[in-house]
Design an enzyme around this catalytic site. Structure first.
Site, PDB file in Angstrom:
ATOM      1  N   ALA A 360       0.824  -1.197   0.000  1.00  0.00           N
ATOM      2  CA  ALA A 360       0.000   0.000   0.000  1.00  0.00           C
ATOM      3  C   ALA A 360       0.863   1.254   0.000  1.00  0.00           C
ATOM      4  O   ALA A 360       1.880   1.331   0.692  1.00  0.00           O
ATOM      5  CB  ALA A 360      -0.922  -0.001   1.213  1.00  0.00           C
ATOM      6  N   ALA A 361       0.441   2.273  -0.767  1.00  0.00           N
ATOM      7  CA  ALA A 361       1.202   3.514  -0.867  1.00  0.00           C
ATOM      8  C   ALA A 361       1.339   4.199   0.487  1.00  0.00           C
ATOM      9  O   ALA A 361       2.363   4.820   0.790  1.00  0.00           O
ATOM     10  CB  ALA A 361       0.529   4.452  -1.866  1.00  0.00           C
ATOM     11  N   CYS A 362       0.311   4.076   1.342  1.00  0.00           N
ATOM     12  CA  CYS A 362       0.352   4.738   2.646  1.00  0.00           C
ATOM     13  C   CYS A 362       1.349   4.092   3.604  1.00  0.00           C
ATOM     14  O   CYS A 362       1.611   4.617   4.679  1.00  0.00           O
ATOM     15  CB  CYS A 362      -1.039   4.756   3.282  1.00  0.00           C
ATOM     16  SG  CYS A 362      -1.791   3.125   3.461  1.00  0.00           S
ATOM     17  N   HIS A 363       1.902   2.947   3.207  1.00  0.00           N
ATOM     18  CA  HIS A 363       2.907   2.269   4.031  1.00  0.00           C
ATOM     19  C   HIS A 363       4.287   2.316   3.397  1.00  0.00           C
ATOM     20  O   HIS A 363       5.177   1.560   3.781  1.00  0.00           O
ATOM     21  CB  HIS A 363       2.513   0.800   4.263  1.00  0.00           C
ATOM     22  CG  HIS A 363       1.253   0.650   5.050  1.00  0.00           C
ATOM     23  ND1 HIS A 363       0.434  -0.454   4.917  1.00  0.00           N
ATOM     24  CD2 HIS A 363       0.658   1.462   5.960  1.00  0.00           C
ATOM     25  CE1 HIS A 363      -0.607  -0.320   5.723  1.00  0.00           C
ATOM     26  NE2 HIS A 363      -0.490   0.840   6.366  1.00  0.00           N
ATOM     27  N   SER A 364       4.463   3.204   2.408  1.00  0.00           N
ATOM     28  CA  SER A 364       5.728   3.225   1.661  1.00  0.00           C
ATOM     29  C   SER A 364       6.905   3.697   2.509  1.00  0.00           C
ATOM     30  O   SER A 364       8.057   3.534   2.115  1.00  0.00           O
ATOM     31  CB  SER A 364       5.584   4.134   0.434  1.00  0.00           C
ATOM     32  OG  SER A 364       5.258   5.460   0.837  1.00  0.00           O
TER      33      SER A 364
END
Length: 419
Positions: A360-364
């Site tokens: 997920a992008a929010c966990h990059s």
């Protein structure tokens, strides 16, 4: 390959569904015909043809010679041995090159029976003729299945016919198509010396429970006078299609057949520590090549081709979004390319065209840590850390998918060459 005017593979087109398989679509075309008999044999990859041609031109020396052409041939063989070992989860010293799968399978039978008699002779103070109380000679006992390749089946039948071994041919389950672990254990005898079951069947595609068989056989209680039970799997149909790790499976021997995975018609036998941990006795006698396990001047060019195919075509994939009985989004593929140094973030940073993520992008901001979602879904750590999340959209074309697959293959090959 192309500079030699040789292009054996027509580049097929992939749908986004085939992308989930992580392979390049390959349709071998005869005019208007479409080849779909890849379990019989596979066309040789252009990269493999190049490796073979280069070896024929530049490494023509005898690998046993100590001058430059021979040393070059020896070096190419050593590279190929290491490549094949990594492909099946072994060490370079575990790989013995053979003419093909038939020879490798026969070597296993020969080695198992030789080891049986030598072990009995040692236990009986040099007496190889062992008899039961009724006067009948105790023969080595082999367990196999009734769906094996002819190089296993006919060898076993011959040994049974000439009175050199007792053989149990286990029927596969009519429900699962597999050899059942319980049937293997029920067939075990005090004189059992070999269990040989194929890893995947060439006609049904059924994958046999080799790991479970090996674990059960090794944990079975046997008397001190019983011979060691050697474990073999013919992996001809599995390598290049599924992940194959000899150490993980727990086998002593594994048969490797090049022409089943886009390599030339040559093979190898994996033996876990041959001559030290696992007995290997030669079928042939001669000049001492292959550490005396398989004498005969080595076929350097074909060995080079066999070694090349590991980086050219046989990456192993684990599909993290495939759960039995569960539907998934048609545009989403979560896949791990298995192997050391192939962490998802490293692969993506090496790609020249693909823009994707490891989660997920929010966990990059979590850097090189594996996705907690994958870990919570039961994906092993070493698999999750190699994960790539690929998701296609309305504008994604089949040409885009082709390009991405090529990009991933090139990236992995570059990473393997640098590690």
């Amino acid at each position: 390959g192309e500079q030699l005017g040789v292009r054996c593979l027509a580049q097929g087109r992939l749908s986004h569904g085939l992308l989930a398989l992580g392979i390049e679509g390959q349709l071998f075309s005869f005019s208007t015909r479409i080849y779909m008999d890849f379990n019989a044999t596979t066309p040789v990859e252009p990269e493999v043809i190049s490796a073979i041609t280069e070896a024929l031109c530049d490494a023509w020396g005898n690998p046993s010679s100590t001058y430059l052409p021979g040393l070059k041939a020896k070096g190419i063989m050593n590279q190929a041995r290491d490549s094949i070992a990594r492909m099946v989860g072994g060490k370079a010293s575990d790989i013995i090159f053979t003419s093909g799968g038939t020879e490798a399978n026969n070597m296993v039978f020969h080695s198992a029976l030789e080891h049986f008699w030598k072990s009995r002779a040692s236990a009986e103070g040099g007496q190889e003729e062992n008899h039961q109380p009724n006067g009948k000679k105790v023969l080595p006992h082999v367990i196999t299945s009734n769906v094996e390749h002819d190089s296993i089946r006919l060898t076993a039948e011959h040994l049974l016919k000439v009175g050199k071994a007792d053989v149990t041919f286990l029927p596969v389950s009519k429900v699962t198509g597999r050899v059942e672990v319980e049937d293997v254990m029920a067939a075990m005898r005090p004189n059992t010396c070999l269990v040989t079951v194929m890893l995947a069947n060439n006609e049904t595609g059924v994958i046999m429970p080799i790991k479970d068989i090996c674990q059960k056989v090794r944990s079975a209680k046997r008397s001190s006078s019983s011979p060691r039970v050697l474990l073999h799997t013919d992996a001809a149909q599995a390598i290049g299609k599924i992940r194959v790790d000899a150490q993980e499976l727990g086998v002593d021997y594994m048969t490797i057949v090049g022409h089943k995975f886009y390599a030339p018609r040559i093979g190898a036998l994996y033996a876990n520590g041959p001559g030290v941990m696992t007995p290997v006795y030669p079928l042939l006698f001669g000049g001492g090549q292959e550490r005396n396990f398989r004498p005969g001047t080595e076929n350097t060019a074909m060995i080079a081709g066999l070694g090349k195919v590991n980086s050219a075509n046989c990456q192993y994939f684990r599909f993290n979004s495939h759960f039995p009985g569960t539907d998934t989004l048609p545009n989403t593929c979560n896949v791990s390319i298995l192997g050391q140094g192939l962490q998802g973030h490293r692969v993506l940073s090496t790609c020249r065209r693909l823009l994707a993520s490891v989660g997920a992008a929010c966990h990059s901001d979590r850097g090189d840590q594996p996705s907690h979602i994958l870990l919570n879904c039961g994906i092993p750590y070493h698999v999750a850390i190699n994960a790539l999340r690929i998701s296609v959209g309305k504008g994604t074309s089949r040409q885009d998918v082709d390009a991405v697959v090529e990009d991933l293959r090139d990236a992995v090959e570059r990473l393997e060459q640098t590690d």
